[in-house]
Write a protein that holds these residues in place. Structure first.
Motif, mmCIF file in Angstrom:
data_model
loop_
_atom_site.group_PDB
_atom_site.id
_atom_site.type_symbol
_atom_site.label_atom_id
_atom_site.label_comp_id
_atom_site.label_asym_id
_atom_site.label_seq_id
_atom_site.Cartn_x
_atom_site.Cartn_y
_atom_site.Cartn_z
ATOM 1 N N ASP A 125 0.794 -1.141 -0.028
ATOM 2 C CA ASP A 125 0.009 -0.059 0.014
ATOM 3 C C ASP A 125 0.866 1.336 -0.050
ATOM 4 O OD1 ASP A 125 0.885 0.614 2.892
ATOM 5 O OD2 ASP A 125 -0.856 -0.892 3.393
ATOM 6 N N GLU A 126 0.450 2.347 0.270
ATOM 7 C CA GLU A 126 1.123 3.489 -0.240
ATOM 8 C C GLU A 126 2.168 3.883 1.382
ATOM 9 O OE1 GLU A 126 -1.610 7.099 2.040
ATOM 10 O OE2 GLU A 126 -1.810 6.779 -0.038
ATOM 11 N N ASN A 127 2.033 2.859 1.989
ATOM 12 C CA ASN A 127 2.995 3.182 3.180
ATOM 13 C C ASN A 127 3.617 1.854 3.757
ATOM 14 O OD1 ASN A 127 2.107 5.677 4.116
ATOM 15 N ND2 ASN A 127 0.012 5.009 5.031
ATOM 16 N N THR A 128 3.585 0.997 2.669
ATOM 17 C CA THR A 128 4.414 -0.354 3.048
ATOM 18 C C THR A 128 4.798 -0.763 1.708
ATOM 19 O OG1 THR A 128 2.790 -0.852 4.597
ATOM 20 C CG2 THR A 128 4.028 -2.658 3.845
ATOM 21 N N LEU A 129 6.335 -1.142 1.592
ATOM 22 C CA LEU A 129 6.959 -1.532 0.317
ATOM 23 C C LEU A 129 7.950 -2.841 0.979
ATOM 24 C CD1 LEU A 129 7.733 -0.739 -2.329
ATOM 25 C CD2 LEU A 129 9.868 0.143 -1.593
ATOM 26 N N ILE A 130 7.595 -3.801 0.105
ATOM 27 C CA ILE A 130 8.547 -5.075 0.569
ATOM 28 C C ILE A 130 9.724 -4.890 -0.587
ATOM 29 C CG2 ILE A 130 8.318 -7.567 0.558
ATOM 30 C CD1 ILE A 130 5.340 -7.441 1.270
ATOM 31 N N LEU A 131 10.804 -5.252 -0.358
ATOM 32 C CA LEU A 131 12.172 -5.330 -1.079
ATOM 33 C C LEU A 131 12.492 -6.776 -0.811
ATOM 34 C CD1 LEU A 131 14.163 -2.418 -0.746
ATOM 35 C CD2 LEU A 131 12.639 -2.710 -2.352
ATOM 36 N N HIS A 132 12.593 -7.272 -2.140
ATOM 37 C CA HIS A 132 13.236 -8.676 -2.135
ATOM 38 C C HIS A 132 14.699 -8.575 -2.628
ATOM 39 C CE1 HIS A 132 9.171 -10.596 -1.753
ATOM 40 N NE2 HIS A 132 8.917 -9.813 -2.561
ATOM 41 N N TYR A 133 15.505 -9.108 -1.778
ATOM 42 C CA TYR A 133 17.110 -8.921 -2.043
ATOM 43 C C TYR A 133 17.805 -10.131 -2.137
ATOM 44 C CZ TYR A 133 22.268 -8.228 -0.459
ATOM 45 O OH TYR A 133 23.398 -8.073 -0.363
ATOM 46 N N GLN A 134 18.283 -10.262 -3.098
ATOM 47 C CA GLN A 134 18.967 -11.653 -3.724
ATOM 48 C C GLN A 134 20.492 -11.119 -4.079
ATOM 49 O OE1 GLN A 134 16.585 -14.160 -5.651
ATOM 50 N NE2 GLN A 134 18.443 -14.842 -6.958
ATOM 51 N N SER A 135 21.377 -11.959 -3.295
ATOM 52 C CA SER A 135 22.907 -11.794 -3.719
ATOM 53 C C SER A 135 23.635 -13.075 -3.475
ATOM 54 C CB SER A 135 23.478 -10.617 -3.025
ATOM 55 O OG SER A 135 24.751 -10.344 -3.135
ATOM 56 N N GLN A 136 24.714 -13.020 -4.163
ATOM 57 C CA GLN A 136 25.803 -14.081 -4.032
ATOM 58 C C GLN A 136 26.599 -13.794 -2.600
ATOM 59 O OE1 GLN A 136 27.808 -14.667 -7.594
ATOM 60 N NE2 GLN A 136 26.331 -15.667 -8.656
ATOM 61 N N ARG A 137 26.527 -12.440 -2.132
ATOM 62 C CA ARG A 137 27.316 -12.119 -0.912
ATOM 63 C C ARG A 137 26.798 -11.768 0.244
ATOM 64 N NH1 ARG A 137 30.094 -7.882 -5.092
ATOM 65 N NH2 ARG A 137 31.693 -9.210 -6.009
ATOM 66 N N GLN A 138 27.174 -12.059 1.240
ATOM 67 C CA GLN A 138 26.296 -12.051 2.401
ATOM 68 C C GLN A 138 26.413 -10.438 3.084
ATOM 69 O OE1 GLN A 138 25.089 -14.994 3.965
ATOM 70 N NE2 GLN A 138 26.019 -15.810 1.937
ATOM 71 N N LEU A 139 25.822 -9.629 2.252
ATOM 72 C CA LEU A 139 25.645 -8.297 2.680
ATOM 73 C C LEU A 139 24.309 -7.690 2.829
ATOM 74 C CD1 LEU A 139 28.525 -6.991 0.190
ATOM 75 C CD2 LEU A 139 28.590 -7.336 2.771
ATOM 76 N N ALA A 140 23.423 -8.567 3.307
ATOM 77 C CA ALA A 140 22.066 -8.049 3.494
ATOM 78 C C ALA A 140 21.990 -6.904 4.665
ATOM 79 C CB ALA A 140 20.964 -9.002 3.682
ATOM 80 N N ASP A 141 23.114 -7.151 5.364
ATOM 81 C CA ASP A 141 23.310 -6.041 6.629
ATOM 82 C C ASP A 141 23.336 -4.605 5.952
ATOM 83 O OD1 ASP A 141 22.435 -7.600 9.072
ATOM 84 O OD2 ASP A 141 24.371 -8.664 8.621
ATOM 85 N N LEU A 142 24.354 -4.660 4.896
ATOM 86 C CA LEU A 142 24.912 -3.513 4.213
ATOM 87 C C LEU A 142 23.367 -2.855 3.681
ATOM 88 C CD1 LEU A 142 27.410 -1.865 3.319
ATOM 89 C CD2 LEU A 142 26.852 -3.057 1.131
ATOM 90 N N ALA A 143 22.689 -3.798 2.984
ATOM 91 C CA ALA A 143 21.346 -3.256 2.314
ATOM 92 C C ALA A 143 20.411 -2.425 3.311
ATOM 93 C CB ALA A 143 20.826 -4.300 1.476
ATOM 94 N N HIS A 144 20.478 -3.248 4.665
ATOM 95 C CA HIS A 144 19.819 -2.771 5.589
ATOM 96 C C HIS A 144 20.145 -1.410 6.113
ATOM 97 C CE1 HIS A 144 17.379 -4.048 9.531
ATOM 98 N NE2 HIS A 144 17.212 -2.652 9.343
ATOM 99 N N GLY A 145 21.698 -1.097 6.222
ATOM 100 C CA GLY A 145 21.942 0.242 6.597
ATOM 101 C C GLY A 145 21.748 1.275 5.529
ATOM 102 N N LEU A 146 21.957 0.913 4.234
ATOM 103 C CA LEU A 146 21.612 1.685 3.352
ATOM 104 C C LEU A 146 20.135 2.207 3.355
ATOM 105 C CD1 LEU A 146 23.374 -0.340 0.350
ATOM 106 C CD2 LEU A 146 24.104 2.206 1.114
ATOM 107 N N ILE A 147 19.222 1.307 3.511
ATOM 108 C CA ILE A 147 17.734 1.782 3.803
ATOM 109 C C ILE A 147 17.425 2.734 4.809
ATOM 110 C CG2 ILE A 147 15.462 0.768 4.162
ATOM 111 C CD1 ILE A 147 16.573 -1.718 2.658
ATOM 112 N N LEU A 148 18.105 2.424 5.925
ATOM 113 C CA LEU A 148 17.967 3.172 7.046
ATOM 114 C C LEU A 148 18.663 4.602 6.754
ATOM 115 C CD1 LEU A 148 18.967 0.630 9.866
ATOM 116 C CD2 LEU A 148 16.743 1.746 9.504
ATOM 117 N N SER A 149 19.639 4.647 6.287
ATOM 118 C CA SER A 149 20.372 5.882 5.788
ATOM 119 C C SER A 149 19.553 6.785 4.734
ATOM 120 C CB SER A 149 21.687 6.057 5.381
ATOM 121 O OG SER A 149 22.446 6.984 5.567
#
Length: 181
Positions: A125-149
């Motif tokens: 909905d206008e207030n909820t977005l679902i991101l599907h992250y897929q990578s060969q590298r173990q960097l989902a925490d990096l993506a999380h930090g990028l989103i927060l910033s």
């Protein structure tokens, strides 16, 4: 992995723990690159993992927290170096939705061999977005930090629910991002 990741990681380490820590990490890791990085160069992902492991051992901060912190820092570097992406998007959700079909395409043009994560989305909905992250590298925490910033940049208060779907050999995570207020 692109050199900007390494140059910004070293900048974070220097800013937070000092130049001696940077020198110590290079000495501990003893990377193939010799520890000299340029933002446009390409370097082995394993070097970054070794730096994070060594920094975690040195500081007592767990690797996921260090990677998330680095993601926040890296986003600020992207904002300075690529202000057009942030200005043109106009808001957090528009920026996040443009990653795979715009930003990563531009990165691929500059670096055809770059191994970028796949990021797709669903709008609940206008207030909820679902991101599907897929990578060969173990960097989902990096993506999380990028989103927060990025949320900070757009002055958007959010809540993130993160679910790990798989981690070996490919990391798959689902980030449910809800605007608060």
């Amino acid at each position: 992995m692109k050199g900007i990741v390494f140059t910004e990681f070293m900048a974070l380490v220097e800013e937070t723990w000092g130049l001696k820590c940077v020198d110590d990490l290079i000495g501990i890791v003893n990377p193939e690159s010799g520890g000299a990085y340029t933002s446009v160069g390409t370097y082995e992902y394993a070097e970054l993992v070794s730096y994070i492991t060594a920094l975690s051992e040195r500081t007592g901060i767990d690797a996921p927290t260090l990677i998330l912190t680095f993601g926040k820092y890296l986003a600020k570097a992207f904002m300075k170096q690529y202000p057009g992406y942030f200005r043109d998007a106009g808001d957090l959700f528009s920026l996040l939705k443009s990653i795979d079909n715009h930003i990563h395409i531009e990165v691929q043009k500059l670096s055809p061999n770059a191994m970028l994560p796949s990021i797709t989305y669903e709008e609940q909905d206008e207030n909820t977005l679902i991101l599907h992250y897929q990578s060969q590298r173990q960097l989902a925490d990096l993506a999380h930090g990028l989103i927060l910033s990025c949320a900070e940049f757009y002055a958007t208060e959010i809540d993130i629910e993160r679910i790990s779907i798989s981690s070996i050999p490919i990391t798959k995570e689902r980030f449910t991002i809800r605007k608060i207020g």
